[in-house]
Structures are given as structure tokens and as C-alpha cells.
Enzyme design. Structure first.
Site, PDB file in Angstrom:
ATOM      1  N   CYS A 279       0.836  -1.211   0.000  1.00 35.44           N
ATOM      2  CA  CYS A 279       0.000   0.000   0.000  1.00 35.44           C
ATOM      3  C   CYS A 279       0.866   1.255   0.000  1.00 35.44           C
ATOM      4  CB  CYS A 279      -0.923  -0.027   1.217  1.00 35.44           C
ATOM      5  SG  CYS A 279      -1.797   1.512   1.533  1.00 35.44           S
TER       6      CYS A 279
ATOM      7  N   CYS B 264      -0.067   3.927   2.538  1.00 32.36           N
ATOM      8  CA  CYS B 264       0.334   3.493   3.893  1.00 32.36           C
ATOM      9  C   CYS B 264       1.759   3.939   4.197  1.00 32.36           C
ATOM     10  CB  CYS B 264       0.241   1.978   4.014  1.00 32.36           C
ATOM     11  SG  CYS B 264      -1.430   1.314   3.840  1.00 32.36           S
TER      12      CYS B 264
END
Length: 327
Positions: free
Chosen positions: A69, A72
Site C-alpha cells: 500500500c 500506507c
């Protein structure tokens, strides 16, 4: 005040180095939790302990993320930084949903990054996406409450402790605390007055006058400073009034020698016998209110200013004064 007038840098301060301190260089740094105590990774098995149980003590933020991600990777460093700077107001627990998907599924998380705040063992709020650092701070303030500047409360607590030590005769530690408060707040009139009182109690009258010289107009007019200066004046005056034993003998021979009685009252006051000082002045008032244009009453009111309105001697003498004035 100039450097030479610094009330906690002179010889007196060197003589009276306290073991207790507050503020400035002498203060103990506030305890902060290590980053390892505030930030950790968790698993499905340890989630209950790391999040649910821990959130009963303080809010816990859970960062749901995955290695693939991109957002993230943007959010995690920012949230770790803000949580570390919050110094224990919240904790951060990170959960890799690739390795531990069940918790995220139970919470209905469908996209990451997602941050869920837990408090009291249950989820209370959250956000999704790589939000700006400022928004993370706002979120933590919302969950944990805004940062409260307790400096004023700490100073007040230090002053209260210092005054207690002074009343108990522990001049060294009282002076140390008053001086430490002045390091944190150089314009604190209560601390400056307290330090001067320590010097007075130690018999260092000139040093007390020195630290109360060259003050700003605001400090010079403060009631605490004015009271100490009056106290110094009374002590210096009392030293010129003669031998108290000789004055006692004069009064034994002539109880109506009001001049001698007022002199003795002033001496007893600086000796610390406030009850006797007040009683001598009250006795003059009972016998002759006109003596020195009601001088005994005026002197007693000055005593009240220095003793303080809630001092037991003030309260007792005020009751007696009222009975004389309004009987």
C-alpha cells in the site's frame, strides 16, 4: 533586575542550595515514554492485550496497513512522528492486514490505510487515507483531548510547597524552590517575595533588600513585594526601639505608658510573637484611642497587611478589634 540583582545567583543562593527544585535548568525534565512503549506491531492473538486492554488506560490508535500500500508508506511515518511527539497521550499499534486480516474484516475495513481509535476497550473514531500531519494532530486532540499547559499549575504547586517549607523553618529547601520558580518565571512576585522572606528569616536583611531593589514598576507595586518591604521596615525600626526587657519593666511600673507599649508591640511582632504584639496594641486602643491619633489601630492594620488576612493572629486580633470599635 540586572544580573547583579539576580535573587538566586548571589552568595545567599550559593549558601542555600535546595535539594528540591522546579523549572529552568534546575528542574527535572518531564518524564516521556520511549518510542518503543508508544508504538508497536500487533497480531490477531495479541490484539486484545495490545489494543482492547491497553485502551482502558489511554487511547490507542490502530493503523491497518499492508506492505503493497503506497499511501500506507506515506501515512505511517507521519503518524509515528505525531504519536511520539504526543508523549504518551495516545499509543499507536500497527497491524499488517496481509498477515492478520480477521480484525480488519470484523471492523468492516475495506480500504487502507485506515486508522481506528480505541478507548475504554471499544472503537470510538477513525479516518482513512494518507491525511496531512495537521489532520493527524487534530484527530489525536479530538481523541485524547488538547494539550493542556500545566506550567502555571506546576508553579503554583511549587510555591505552595515552598511556603510550607518556609513556615516549617526549612529555609534551605524553601529558598531553593522559590529560586527555581524564578528561573522559570523571573517576574513571579510571590516567588521573589518568598525568597526575600527566607533571607529575612536567616537574618540576611541587606540581601533581602538587595533582591527587592531595581524591580520593574509592576513588581514593585505587587502586594507580596510591598508586604515584604513593610516587614523589612518594621524589623529595622524595631532594632532601634530599645531593650524589650527594659520596656516590660517600664510597663510594669506604668501600664499607661502607651509609647512604651507600642514600641514593645513592634518588637514582639518582629520576634514572631504576633499574639502578644496584637494584644499590646489592642490594650492601648482600649485605654486611649486618641493616643498618637489612633496610632495603635493604624499599627495593627499594618501588621494585618504583613501577616495576611487568613493568618490565625490576624483573624483573632480582628475579632478583638471589632469588639473594641463597635462595643
Amino acid at each position: 533586575m540586572s544580573g547583579s540583582d539576580n535573587p538566586y545567583a548571589g552568595s545567599y543562593g550559593n549558601q542555600m542550595t535546595a535539594t528540591a527544585s522546579y523549572g529552568g535548568a534546575a528542574a527535572k525534565a518531564p518524564a516521556t515514554a520511549a518510542a518503543g512503549d508508544l508504538i508497536k506491531d500487533t497480531t490477531t492473538a495479541s490484539f486484545s492485550r495490545d489494543v482492547l486492554e491497553a485502551s482502558r488506560q489511554q487511547p490507542v490508535l490502530v493503523d491497518f496497513w499492508a506492505p503493497w500500500c503506497g499511501p500506507c508508506k506515506q501515512l505511517t511515518p507521519m503518524i509515528e512522528k505525531v504519536v511520539t511527539e504526543a508523549q504518551g497521550r495516545v499509543k499507536l499499534v500497527k497491524m499488517n492486514i496481509d498477515d492478520h486480516p480477521s480484525i480488519a474484516g470484523q471492523l468492516g475495513i475495506q480500504s487502507i490505510p485506515a486508522v481506528i481509535a480505541f478507548s475504554g476497550g471499544r472503537p470510538v473514531d477513525g479516518f482513512m487515507g494518507a491525511v496531512p500531519e495537521s489532520q493527524i494532530r487534530q484527530f489525536i486532540d479530538k481523541i485524547a483531548g488538547p494539550v493542556v499547559d500545566d506550567r502555571a499549575a506546576e508553579i503554583e504547586a511549587a510555591l505552595t510547597e515552598a511556603k510550607t517549607l518556609l513556615d516549617q523553618g526549612d529555609l534551605q529547601n524553601a529558598a531553593g524552590l522559590f529560586g527555581a520558580v524564578l528561573q522559570a518565571d523571573p517576574e513571579n512576585a510571590a516567588a521573589l517575595a518568598g525568597l526575600a522572606n527566607c533571607m529575612i528569616e536567616a537574618g540576611e536583611l541587606q540581601q533581602a533588600r538587595d533582591v527587592l531593589s531595581n524591580l520593574s514598576d509592576t513588581l514593585a507595586k505587587d502586594a507580596n513585594i510591598v508586604a515584604v518591604l513593610k516587614k523589612l521596615g518594621q524589623i529595622e525600626e524595631a532594632r532601634k526601639l530599645g531593650d524589650p526587657d527594659a520596656l516590660e519593666q517600664i510597663l510594669a511600673a506604668n501600664p499607661d505608658d502607651h509609647g512604651a507599649r507600642i514600641k514593645l508591640a513592634k518588637i514582639r511582632n518582629v520576634e514572631g510573637d504576633r499574639a502578644a504584639a496584637a494584644d499590646h496594641l489592642l490594650q492601648v486602643m482600649k485605654r486611649d484611642r486618641t493616643f498618637e491619633d489612633d496610632g495603635a489601630r493604624r499599627e495593627l492594620l499594618q501588621f494585618f497587611d504583613i501577616w495576611g488576612p487568613m493568618d490565625p493572629a490576624t483573624l483573632s486580633a480582628r475579632r478583638k478589634l471589632s469588639s473594641i470599635l463597635f462595643s
